[in-house]
Design a protein around this motif. Sequence first.
Motif: not given
Length: 403
Positions: A324-338
Amino acid sequence: MLGTDQLTHRDFERLRALQTRGCLSLDQTRSGWRLKADATVGILVLDRIRLAVEPKFAIPGEQLMRWLAYALGAPAPLPATARRWATGPDGYADLVAAALLEQCEQLAREGLRRDYVRRQSLEPVLRGRLDVAAQVSRRYGQLDQLHVRTFDRETDIEDNRVLGTALRVARTLATQPDLVRELHAITGAFPQALTPDAALRTLDRTRYTRLNTRYRTAHTWARLLLRGGGVTDLLTDEGMTADGLLLAMPALWEAVVRRLATEAAIRHGGHTVPTNGTTGITVRGDLGSTSAFRPDVLLSLPGHDSPRRTLLPVDAKYKRYDRYGVAAGDVHQLLTYSAGYTPSTDPRAVIVHPCPGGHSHRVLQVSAPQGSLGSIHVLGIDTHAAPQQAAAWIRSVVPRVDW
């Protein structure tokens, strides 16, 4: 689904306690109770029934023990040819019980540790030191029996008592007849603590030296069995009253990823950085207390073209991101980390997820009208491979993830 007559009032309180701690959810319906375990697997012994919670995607029993030993830093158990680690319909409770049995049998073969234990007893002859006060006050000077204090080397010490108690608990959880019989046979060789709680308190204060270091692995499996349903240490939660053995798979996966990333960073001249205190991403000014964003692992890696080191956030996700594709919440979380840890010219972050059947690596590019917001490397770890093979693959991928 559970019928209304299958749960007692005490069972209901146990399940509600587990629900409060996020291990499962319990909802009432017209026909009974709907129980959903999310990412917690294992076995739960209630008053009238025995619940087996199967994993979201199955990992062979032998592989689970390898990954569990890798996450805990404990030696791997015997191979499947010497001990059956088959995953059965009753979950993974038998696996940890068998691991404990193997370690206890090895300790018994080598000889249990002995230490000096102080005793007070009534003897016909003098042994040790005479207790003069007891002799005068209780025997009134008679010498046919003597109150003595002895100091002898015995196996009835804390290191052995916690294992005896854990073996007794394991007998109640195991389902395979051969395993139950072997547990019963070895239990008599170990003294027992008064209660499982007393054994846990002993384990919490145990310190390992050259005298008892060979007990460390057995104590690791004993701690999992004695704590029973939850997630403290690695897989358990304090205050849990439910009997059984529940493994929180996300917590296990986080521990695996933490060790994989740490070993990969060391190989390339890097190290892990704490994510608490000044290195955490904090949110202030909102209603309530201050919140924080903390990746599971934060790596400090040497730069290729400059002496300045760079940070790389790594987050463990126990999700099937190979399907499955990466969930939007996880994308937002990882963008915050980066955005918080990596250079603004090229923000990056890493997701590590389980991928039965093979390793995988893909890169998500996140863009906006004003330009690139960053990239997210999605790494899939083959759970059917040995942990050492997965560690080698991670080490080979880190240079491509770094800049």
